[in-house]
Design an enzyme around this catalytic site. Structure first.
Site, PDB file in Angstrom:
ATOM      1  N   LYS A 111      42.475  46.472  46.925  1.00  0.00           N
ATOM      2  CA  LYS A 111      42.347  47.914  46.657  1.00  0.00           C
ATOM      3  C   LYS A 111      41.755  48.593  47.872  1.00  0.00           C
ATOM      4  CE  LYS A 111      42.929  50.679  43.047  1.00  0.00           C
ATOM      5  NZ  LYS A 111      43.732  50.286  41.886  1.00  0.00           N
ATOM      6  N   ASP A 151      47.332  55.335  44.123  1.00  0.00           N
ATOM      7  CA  ASP A 151      46.279  55.295  43.103  1.00  0.00           C
ATOM      8  C   ASP A 151      45.841  56.753  42.918  1.00  0.00           C
ATOM      9  OD1 ASP A 151      44.595  53.085  41.620  1.00  0.00           O
ATOM     10  OD2 ASP A 151      43.128  54.553  42.267  1.00  0.00           O
TER      11      ASP A 151
HETATM   12  N1  GLU Z   1      47.025  51.765  41.679  1.00  0.00           N
HETATM   13  C1  GLU Z   1      47.789  51.135  40.648  1.00  0.00           C
HETATM   14  C2  GLU Z   1      46.901  50.228  39.816  1.00  0.00           C
HETATM   15  O1  GLU Z   1      45.723  50.425  39.739  1.00  0.00           O
HETATM   16  C3  GLU Z   1      49.066  50.476  41.162  1.00  0.00           C
HETATM   17  C4  GLU Z   1      48.848  49.333  42.125  1.00  0.00           C
HETATM   18  C5  GLU Z   1      50.140  48.815  42.746  1.00  0.00           C
HETATM   19  O2  GLU Z   1      51.194  49.274  42.365  1.00  0.00           O
HETATM   20  O3  GLU Z   1      50.036  47.957  43.617  1.00  0.00           O
HETATM   21  O4  GLU Z   1      47.372  49.349  39.146  1.00  0.00           O
END
Ligand code: GLU
Length: 419
Positions: A111, A151
């Site tokens: 992240k 996100d």
């Molecule tokens: N930000 C999204 C999550 O928290 C998607 C993450 C992604 O697609 O890699 O799951």
């Protein structure tokens, strides 16, 4: 301070560690395995300059956390928000490992986050910031290393800029470095609505469990971004009554059901509050409404020990990451509320991100029907596995989901000879 007024722990990193402890104890994992899973493998902290439109230069801070890559490259979004902290990014990267684990994707968790308020940036400033952040983390990301995605407050356009910057640095087109891109440059059909769609599939499974038809369900949605807005629309189209929605500025509530098309128009052209003063409610009030389904689709720690007892929903579908604290979980459990945990409820997003990455690597693109069919099959299968685990171990869906993931990642670490 008396016990009842004692401050609840709201640090997301400590909360994520506690969630790991709870599931690890049930699985009787060796303590060194639990210890390893409670910390990210690698964290990068960056500061970088961005030229602002008025000629000044502002320095921004950001992070990328890579939690565990035993099963595959790390994967997870990048958040642009003034409230971003290192501990939050670390927690979110842990949750990504467990999310990918519950739905069986060949990824670990990562992240990123930048401390900024994109609502106060011009489009040019946003582009320069996005490109600068990608440049700052380029050494540790890549299609086979760590694959970012959208996100909170990050969009397909931002993914497009970041992919372009990374591709230029490498000297070749590298669409697989990031997902959630615009379709024309390697985005997947269905990725835009995937988080909400996956959440709706999970809600459909939960509704079956309590024998409640969608047409009778009353729904409140907190947060009107990519997840909340589309979830409200999809649930409405399936026959549910959306009685309340909100964004960061506040909410609107009509017990007779909101006119969703009008709400969407207001969000795009004005503000939700223009729906009418008599409909105004706060984000806090929204959580306590008389509804069957509550969809927290904004930020962490909105359902806490302070308000959990007042939550009336029978199903809570966590489209947001980390909306419910462990103390609140206990209160909701005791009431018999079904909490579909974030790592399952919002896993549709990363599932279609995975499909996008696979398509990028193959250079062969699928139809929307194909994507949605695969997403539905995987969400239904994952929900069933979590429900089964919860029954077997007499625990809630969150702990069951963690148990499935922890087991999977532990077996992978053993197979690699790490533990
Ligand atoms: N930000 C999204 C999550 O928290 C998607 C993450 C992604 O697609 O890699 O799951």
């Amino acid at each position: 301070m008396s016990h009842s007024t004692q401050q609840e722990e709201l640090n997301p990193y400590l909360i994520a560690q506690r969630q790991v402890d709870t599931a690890a104890a049930k699985l009787q994992l060796p303590s060194h395995v639990t210890e390893l899973l409670k910390k990210p493998k690698r964290v990068l902290s960056v500061s970088f300059p961005v030229k602002m439109d008025d000629g000044s230069v502002r320095i921004f801070d950001g992070y990328r956390s890579q939690h565990n890559d035993a099963i595959g490259p790390t994967k997870g979004g990048i958040r642009f928000h003034p409230g971003v902290t290192l501990d939050e990014v670390k927690a979110l990267s842990m949750w990504m490992t467990f999310k990918c684990g519950v739905v069986g994707l060949p990824y670990g968790g990562g992240k990123g986050g930048v401390i900024c308020d994109p609502r106060e940036l011009s489009i040019g400033e946003l582009e320069r910031l996005s490109r600068a952040f990608m440049e700052a983390i380029a050494d540790i990301v890549g299609p086979e290393r760590d694959i970012p995605a959208p996100d909170v407050y990050t969009t397909p356009q931002i993914m497009g800029w970041m992919m372009d910057t990374y591709s230029k640095l490498r000297g070749h087109n590298a669409p697989g470095v990031i997902t959630g891109k615009p379709i024309i440059i390697g985005g997947s059909q269905g990725r835009g609505e995937a988080t909400a769609q996956g959440c709706v599939y999970a809600i459909q499974s939960a509704l079956k469990d309590i024998d409640l038809p969608m047409e009778q369900a009353r729904v409140a949605v907190q947060g009107y971004g990519n997840a909340g807005r589309i979830a409200a629309r999809l649930l409405h189209d399936l026959g549910a009554t959306i009685v309340a929605v909100s964004d960061s500025r506040g909410g609107i509530y009509d017990p007779a059901g909101l006119d969703i098309t009008r709400v969407e128009e207001l969000k795009d052209t004005a503000k939700l509050a223009d729906y009418g003063a008599q409909y105004a409610i706060s984000n806090e009030q929204l959580l306590e409404l008389e509804v069957d389904i509550l969809v927290p689709a904004a930020l962490e720690n909105v359902i806490t020990k302070e308000n959990a007892a007042n939550v009336k929903a029978r199903i809570i579908a966590e489209a947001a990451n980390g909306p419910t604290t462990p103390e609140a979980d206990e209160i909701l459990d005791a009431k018999g509320c079904i909490v579909i945990p974030d790592i399952l409820a919002n896993a549709g997003g990363v599932t279609v991100s995975y499909f996008e990455w696979v398509q990028n690597l193959m250079n062969y693109y699928w139809s929307e029907e194909e994507v949605l069919e695969k997403l539905e099959a995987n969400m239904v299968k994952s929900y069933d596995a979590v429900r089964k685990m919860a029954k077997e171990y007499e625990t809630n869906l969150r702990t069951a989901a963690y148990m499935i993931s922890l087991h999977r990642v532990t077996v992978a670490m053993q197979a690699r000879g790490w533990v």
